[in-house]
Enzyme design. Structure first.
Site, PDB file in Angstrom:
ATOM      1  N   HIS A   1       0.816  -1.226   0.000  1.00 30.71           N
ATOM      2  CA  HIS A   1       0.000   0.000   0.000  1.00 30.71           C
ATOM      3  C   HIS A   1       0.843   1.266   0.000  1.00 30.71           C
ATOM      4  O   HIS A   1       0.341   2.347   0.326  1.00 30.71           O
ATOM      5  CB  HIS A   1      -0.971   0.004   1.197  1.00 30.71           C
ATOM      6  CG  HIS A   1      -2.083  -0.994   1.061  1.00 30.71           C
ATOM      7  ND1 HIS A   1      -2.871  -1.394   2.123  1.00 30.71           N
ATOM      8  CD2 HIS A   1      -2.540  -1.675  -0.020  1.00 30.71           C
ATOM      9  CE1 HIS A   1      -3.765  -2.281   1.699  1.00 30.71           C
ATOM     10  NE2 HIS A   1      -3.578  -2.472   0.407  1.00 30.71           N
TER      11      HIS A   1
ATOM     12  N   CYS B   1       9.100  19.077  -7.154  1.00 35.02           N
ATOM     13  CA  CYS B   1       9.722  17.750  -7.290  1.00 35.02           C
ATOM     14  C   CYS B   1      11.231  17.957  -7.496  1.00 35.02           C
ATOM     15  O   CYS B   1      11.627  18.721  -8.391  1.00 35.02           O
ATOM     16  CB  CYS B   1       9.109  17.029  -8.489  1.00 35.02           C
ATOM     17  SG  CYS B   1      10.029  15.543  -8.984  1.00 35.02           S
TER      18      CYS B   1
ATOM     19  N   LEU C   1      -5.398  -9.544  17.640  1.00 29.65           N
ATOM     20  CA  LEU C   1      -6.037  -9.250  18.916  1.00 29.65           C
ATOM     21  C   LEU C   1      -7.417  -9.888  18.992  1.00 29.65           C
ATOM     22  O   LEU C   1      -7.865 -10.338  20.035  1.00 29.65           O
ATOM     23  CB  LEU C   1      -6.136  -7.730  19.056  1.00 29.65           C
ATOM     24  CG  LEU C   1      -6.157  -7.106  20.441  1.00 29.65           C
ATOM     25  CD1 LEU C   1      -5.027  -7.635  21.310  1.00 29.65           C
ATOM     26  CD2 LEU C   1      -6.070  -5.586  20.316  1.00 29.65           C
TER      27      LEU C   1
HETATM   28  C1  BJW Z   1      -3.928  -5.852  16.881  1.00 35.77           C
HETATM   29  C2  BJW Z   1      -3.404  -5.035  17.858  1.00 35.77           C
HETATM   30  C3  BJW Z   1      -2.301  -5.532  18.561  1.00 35.77           C
HETATM   31  C4  BJW Z   1      -5.060  -3.993  16.999  1.00 35.77           C
HETATM   32  N1  BJW Z   1      -1.811  -6.719  18.260  1.00 35.77           N
HETATM   33  N2  BJW Z   1      -3.414  -7.043  16.609  1.00 35.77           N
HETATM   34  C5  BJW Z   1     -13.539  -7.198  -3.359  1.00 35.77           C
HETATM   35  C6  BJW Z   1     -14.717  -7.037  -2.695  1.00 35.77           C
HETATM   36  C7  BJW Z   1     -15.127  -5.765  -2.299  1.00 35.77           C
HETATM   37  C8  BJW Z   1     -14.359  -4.630  -2.558  1.00 35.77           C
HETATM   38  C9  BJW Z   1     -13.178  -4.800  -3.214  1.00 35.77           C
HETATM   39  C10 BJW Z   1     -12.782  -6.064  -3.605  1.00 35.77           C
HETATM   40  N3  BJW Z   1     -11.573  -5.943  -4.231  1.00 35.77           N
HETATM   41  C11 BJW Z   1     -11.208  -4.645  -4.212  1.00 35.77           C
HETATM   42  C12 BJW Z   1     -12.173  -3.920  -3.600  1.00 35.77           C
HETATM   43  C13 BJW Z   1     -12.142  -2.440  -3.379  1.00 35.77           C
HETATM   44  C14 BJW Z   1     -11.277  -1.986  -2.244  1.00 35.77           C
HETATM   45  C15 BJW Z   1     -11.716  -2.647  -0.952  1.00 35.77           C
HETATM   46  O1  BJW Z   1     -11.129  -3.579  -0.455  1.00 35.77           O
HETATM   47  N4  BJW Z   1     -12.758  -2.117  -0.336  1.00 35.77           N
HETATM   48  C16 BJW Z   1     -13.218  -2.640   0.945  1.00 35.77           C
HETATM   49  C17 BJW Z   1     -13.700  -1.479   1.790  1.00 35.77           C
HETATM   50  C18 BJW Z   1     -14.218  -3.727   0.733  1.00 35.77           C
HETATM   51  N5  BJW Z   1      -9.859  -2.234  -2.495  1.00 35.77           N
HETATM   52  C19 BJW Z   1      -9.117  -1.416  -3.235  1.00 35.77           C
HETATM   53  O2  BJW Z   1      -9.586  -0.440  -3.786  1.00 35.77           O
HETATM   54  C20 BJW Z   1      -7.653  -1.768  -3.418  1.00 35.77           C
HETATM   55  N6  BJW Z   1      -7.313  -1.775  -4.806  1.00 35.77           N
HETATM   56  C21 BJW Z   1      -7.750  -2.750  -5.616  1.00 35.77           C
HETATM   57  O3  BJW Z   1      -8.462  -3.651  -5.209  1.00 35.77           O
HETATM   58  O4  BJW Z   1      -7.308  -2.664  -6.920  1.00 35.77           O
HETATM   59  C22 BJW Z   1      -7.853  -3.606  -7.880  1.00 35.77           C
HETATM   60  C23 BJW Z   1      -7.313  -5.011  -7.753  1.00 35.77           C
HETATM   61  C24 BJW Z   1      -8.137  -6.089  -8.013  1.00 35.77           C
HETATM   62  C25 BJW Z   1      -7.652  -7.390  -7.906  1.00 35.77           C
HETATM   63  C26 BJW Z   1      -6.339  -7.627  -7.593  1.00 35.77           C
HETATM   64  C27 BJW Z   1      -5.527  -6.547  -7.347  1.00 35.77           C
HETATM   65  C28 BJW Z   1      -6.016  -5.261  -7.413  1.00 35.77           C
HETATM   66  C29 BJW Z   1      -6.758  -0.717  -2.766  1.00 35.77           C
HETATM   67  C30 BJW Z   1      -6.842  -0.736  -1.282  1.00 35.77           C
HETATM   68  C31 BJW Z   1      -6.036   0.419  -0.671  1.00 35.77           C
HETATM   69  C32 BJW Z   1      -6.131   0.460   0.844  1.00 35.77           C
HETATM   70  N7  BJW Z   1      -5.579   1.662   1.319  1.00 35.77           N
HETATM   71  C33 BJW Z   1      -5.559   1.916   2.769  1.00 35.77           C
HETATM   72  C34 BJW Z   1      -5.142   3.401   3.010  1.00 35.77           C
HETATM   73  C35 BJW Z   1      -3.819   3.754   2.419  1.00 35.77           C
HETATM   74  C36 BJW Z   1      -2.639   3.491   3.322  1.00 35.77           C
HETATM   75  C37 BJW Z   1      -2.623   4.380   4.550  1.00 35.77           C
HETATM   76  O5  BJW Z   1      -3.151   5.508   4.543  1.00 35.77           O
HETATM   77  O6  BJW Z   1      -2.031   3.936   5.539  1.00 35.77           O
HETATM   78  O7  BJW Z   1      -4.684   0.985   3.412  1.00 35.77           O
HETATM   79  S1  BJW Z   1      -7.123   1.622   3.561  1.00 35.77           S
HETATM   80  C38 BJW Z   1      -6.441   1.024   5.082  1.00 35.77           C
HETATM   81  O8  BJW Z   1      -6.919  -0.322   5.280  1.00 35.77           O
HETATM   82  C39 BJW Z   1      -4.924   0.944   4.839  1.00 35.77           C
HETATM   83  C40 BJW Z   1      -4.618  -0.405   5.416  1.00 35.77           C
HETATM   84  O9  BJW Z   1      -3.398  -0.905   4.875  1.00 35.77           O
HETATM   85  C41 BJW Z   1      -5.827  -1.227   5.075  1.00 35.77           C
HETATM   86  C42 BJW Z   1      -6.011  -2.453   5.946  1.00 35.77           C
HETATM   87  O10 BJW Z   1      -6.229  -2.103   7.276  1.00 35.77           O
HETATM   88  P1  BJW Z   1      -5.665  -3.024   8.441  1.00 35.77           P
HETATM   89  O11 BJW Z   1      -4.184  -2.998   8.412  1.00 35.77           O
HETATM   90  O12 BJW Z   1      -6.302  -4.340   8.389  1.00 35.77           O
HETATM   91  O13 BJW Z   1      -6.115  -2.187   9.729  1.00 35.77           O
HETATM   92  P2  BJW Z   1      -7.498  -2.298  10.563  1.00 35.77           P
HETATM   93  O14 BJW Z   1      -7.586  -1.098  11.417  1.00 35.77           O
HETATM   94  O15 BJW Z   1      -8.640  -2.583   9.684  1.00 35.77           O
HETATM   95  O16 BJW Z   1      -7.309  -3.603  11.469  1.00 35.77           O
HETATM   96  C43 BJW Z   1      -6.331  -3.659  12.485  1.00 35.77           C
HETATM   97  C44 BJW Z   1      -6.363  -5.063  13.093  1.00 35.77           C
HETATM   98  O17 BJW Z   1      -5.322  -5.146  14.059  1.00 35.77           O
HETATM   99  C45 BJW Z   1      -7.671  -5.393  13.833  1.00 35.77           C
HETATM  100  O18 BJW Z   1      -8.093  -6.712  13.476  1.00 35.77           O
HETATM  101  C46 BJW Z   1      -7.295  -5.349  15.307  1.00 35.77           C
HETATM  102  O19 BJW Z   1      -7.997  -6.300  16.102  1.00 35.77           O
HETATM  103  C47 BJW Z   1      -5.840  -5.719  15.260  1.00 35.77           C
HETATM  104  N8  BJW Z   1      -5.029  -5.186  16.356  1.00 35.77           N
HETATM  105  N9  BJW Z   1      -4.192  -3.881  17.936  1.00 35.77           N
HETATM  106  C48 BJW Z   1      -2.431  -7.462  17.292  1.00 35.77           C
HETATM  107  N10 BJW Z   1      -1.749  -4.795  19.570  1.00 35.77           N
END
Ligand code: BJW
Length: 239
Positions: free
Chosen positions: A112, A139, A205
């Site tokens: 990402h 840039c 978690l």
């Molecule tokens: C602990 C803890 C501790 C807490 N110890 N654990 C299929 C179905 C539906 C929709 C889509 C689909 N395919 C694609 C989509 C669209 C979309 C999408 O997924 N939408 C959803 C909302 C459904 N995806 C996209 O648009 C992606 N692009 C794409 O799919 O391109 C086409 C493609 C198709 C096929 C193949 C390949 C490509 C792009 C996604 C971009 C995500 N960007 C973000 C923001 C940018 C980065 C940033 O600003 O930092 O990335 S969104 C945000 O979520 C960020 C993260 O990387 C990402 C995931 O979040 P994460 O890391 O899981 O965090 P949390 O907060 O959700 O969870 C934290 C976890 O930790 C929890 O479980 C806690 O319990 C745990 N935890 N403390 C252990 N101490």
């Protein structure tokens, strides 16, 4: 359970939860980043076109927080695994922080993007960036004031997907750490790895959305569960 002797190639997927104990907020917790900001306002290309100043401020603050954070025991344990694991290993991180690298891990892929990188949408150059972007600096390569955070937003293609899918197809073990399983394509990696024959382990978690895909789930903070698992893996114990 599978004997570690049967496991050579490992793919690890990390998410925001692994950096939570380093003081970096996750996204979907009650006090997470999406609690303050609507996703559509800061993490889409449309948001950036509509209100670049808001998006740049959001990432300027995130960049400052990343630089102030330190790797925790989970990052250090994975760095040790990276140093000592003799076969293939790939840490695919969804995180934009550099805590895996600062702990010493080398085999890291930022699907990402990276918070400490700026991308010029005019000349396509990427620059290591520690300052702000909201003041529209030129840039360093072409002089255009077209720098944006080097981040994959919703609707954009994550980086190096071919490499990731190739590694998943060869994996004997897939380990997911600290991710909610809410965002694709990362949320689908477990299914992909499993269909190619990998054992699948979740360290989190709480159970993630795709928890049913995992052969085993170990619940608890990453700073405890990850070092324990790394000890098991390097000690040849079943996992
Ligand atoms: C602990 C803890 C501790 C807490 N110890 N654990 C299929 C179905 C539906 C929709 C889509 C689909 N395919 C694609 C989509 C669209 C979309 C999408 O997924 N939408 C959803 C909302 C459904 N995806 C996209 O648009 C992606 N692009 C794409 O799919 O391109 C086409 C493609 C198709 C096929 C193949 C390949 C490509 C792009 C996604 C971009 C995500 N960007 C973000 C923001 C940018 C980065 C940033 O600003 O930092 O990335 S969104 C945000 O979520 C960020 C993260 O990387 C990402 C995931 O979040 P994460 O890391 O899981 O965090 P949390 O907060 O959700 O969870 C934290 C976890 O930790 C929890 O479980 C806690 O319990 C745990 N935890 N403390 C252990 N101490």
């Amino acid at each position: 359970m599978r004997d570690m002797a049967q496991i050579r190639n490992i793919v690890i997927l990390s998410g925001a939860g692994i950096s939570a104990e380093s003081g970096l907020r996750t996204f979907r917790a009650d006090d997470g980043l999406w609690d303050d900001h609507r996703v559509e306002d800061v993490a889409t290309p449309e948001a950036f076109r509509r209100d670049p100043d808001l998006v740049q401020r959001f990432y300027d603050e995130r960049r400052a927080n990343i630089m102030a954070a330190q790797p925790n025991a989970a990052h250090h344990a994975l760095a040790r695994l990276d140093r000592e694991w003799p076969a293939e290993l790939l840490i695919v991180t969804q995180n934009i922080d550099d805590l895996h690298e600062r702990a010493g891990a080398g085999r890291v892929l930022h699907m990402h993007g990276e918070g400490l990188s700026a991308w010029c949408s005019a000349c396509d150059a990427r620059h290591h960036w520690t300052g702000t972007l909201r003041d529209k600096p030129p840039c360093p390569a072409c002089g255009a004031r077209a720098l944006r955070p080097d981040i994959v937003w919703f609707g954009e293609m994550p980086y190096r997907m071919d490499e990731i899918f190739a590694a998943l197809s060869r994996a004997d073990l897939f380990v997911s750490i600290g991710t909610s399983g809410a965002v694709y394509p990362a949320a689908g990696f477990v299914e992909q790895a499993k269909s190619c024959g990998a054992r699948t382990l979740e360290l989190n978690l709480e159970r993630s959305q795709g928890s049913h895909w995992f052969d085993e789930t170990r619940l608890g903070p990453a700073s405890e569960r990850v070092p324990e698992w790394v000890e098991d893996a390097l000690g040849g114990r079943p996992c």
